[in-house]
Design a protein around this motif. Sequence first.
Motif, PDB file in Angstrom:
ATOM      1  N   ILE A   7       0.863  -1.177   0.000  1.00 15.76           N
ATOM      2  CA  ILE A   7       0.000   0.000   0.000  1.00 15.76           C
ATOM      3  C   ILE A   7       0.900   1.228   0.000  1.00 15.76           C
ATOM      4  O   ILE A   7       1.617   1.475   0.973  1.00 15.76           O
ATOM      5  N   LEU A  33      -6.150   1.938   1.078  1.00 17.67           N
ATOM      6  CA  LEU A  33      -6.304   0.520   1.402  1.00 17.67           C
ATOM      7  C   LEU A  33      -7.378  -0.108   0.515  1.00 17.67           C
ATOM      8  O   LEU A  33      -7.175  -1.180  -0.064  1.00 17.67           O
ATOM      9  N   ARG A  75      -7.232  -3.158  -2.237  1.00 15.65           N
ATOM     10  CA  ARG A  75      -8.091  -4.341  -2.120  1.00 15.65           C
ATOM     11  C   ARG A  75      -8.788  -4.605  -3.457  1.00 15.65           C
ATOM     12  O   ARG A  75      -8.907  -5.752  -3.892  1.00 15.65           O
ATOM     13  N   ALA A  89     -13.487  -5.101   5.874  1.00 14.89           N
ATOM     14  CA  ALA A  89     -12.423  -5.986   5.379  1.00 14.89           C
ATOM     15  C   ALA A  89     -12.852  -7.426   5.119  1.00 14.89           C
ATOM     16  O   ALA A  89     -12.084  -8.350   5.308  1.00 14.89           O
ATOM     17  N   THR A 115      -4.784  -8.504   4.759  1.00 17.46           N
ATOM     18  CA  THR A 115      -3.609  -7.642   4.869  1.00 17.46           C
ATOM     19  C   THR A 115      -2.501  -8.387   5.604  1.00 17.46           C
ATOM     20  O   THR A 115      -2.757  -9.326   6.359  1.00 17.46           O
ATOM     21  N   GLU A 124      -0.763  -4.248   8.063  1.00 21.16           N
ATOM     22  CA  GLU A 124      -1.613  -3.639   7.031  1.00 21.16           C
ATOM     23  C   GLU A 124      -0.835  -2.774   6.034  1.00 21.16           C
ATOM     24  O   GLU A 124      -1.389  -1.880   5.416  1.00 21.16           O
ATOM     25  N   ASP A 125       0.450  -3.071   5.844  1.00 12.93           N
ATOM     26  CA  ASP A 125       1.224  -2.382   4.812  1.00 12.93           C
ATOM     27  C   ASP A 125       1.071  -3.053   3.448  1.00 12.93           C
ATOM     28  O   ASP A 125       1.421  -2.473   2.430  1.00 12.93           O
ATOM     29  N   TYR A 126       0.590  -4.296   3.436  1.00 10.88           N
ATOM     30  CA  TYR A 126       0.406  -5.051   2.199  1.00 10.88           C
ATOM     31  C   TYR A 126      -1.005  -5.617   2.150  1.00 10.88           C
ATOM     32  O   TYR A 126      -1.574  -5.983   3.176  1.00 10.88           O
ATOM     33  N   VAL A 127      -1.545  -5.705   0.947  1.00  8.81           N
ATOM     34  CA  VAL A 127      -2.852  -6.321   0.705  1.00  8.81           C
ATOM     35  C   VAL A 127      -2.633  -7.505  -0.225  1.00  8.81           C
ATOM     36  O   VAL A 127      -1.840  -7.423  -1.164  1.00  8.81           O
TER      37      VAL A 127
END
Length: 159
Positions: free
Chosen positions: A30, A66, A70, A102, A122, A126-129
């Motif tokens: 993200i 975010l 997604r 989510a 995530t 929550e830095d990556y999805v």
Amino acid sequence: MVDFNISHDGDWVIAGYTTQGFIGVDIAKISCPANMTDIDYIKEFVYQLSIKEMDYLVNSSQQTLLDFYRIWTAKEAYVKAIGAGIAEFDLCSISVHLVQPAGNPRVYINGKESEFYFKSGTLDAEDYVYCIATSSEPNCAFSTTDLLDFIESSHRTAI
């Protein structure tokens, strides 16, 4: 038949396989260029997002960046699962409806709900999805592992 797919971004690699049908996976960090607002960055993708997606992101989303990722990872996972390239597929024909908070996305292709199953989440605070798309109902487990440990264990197993 075994179908598999792999994706990587930054420090993460995601891989999936299935013995029933098809699978596509995607992972994305993200991020937004420092010289742009989240909305300005998302508007760069206007030709890849459906009207409903763009409207949601610009007017309704509480977590715009975010939610954009997604949507994007669901599109990429689906396109990979059907064996098409991202450049050769009309991404506007895919409309991802996010289930809040989510939950797994619902995906529509040309207005008709996709028969694929989607798992989204995530990683890394929550830095990556990530998103996984499968053509058959998933009966899977999801786990994370250190890549070096995985390579070493695979190497030991292969010898």
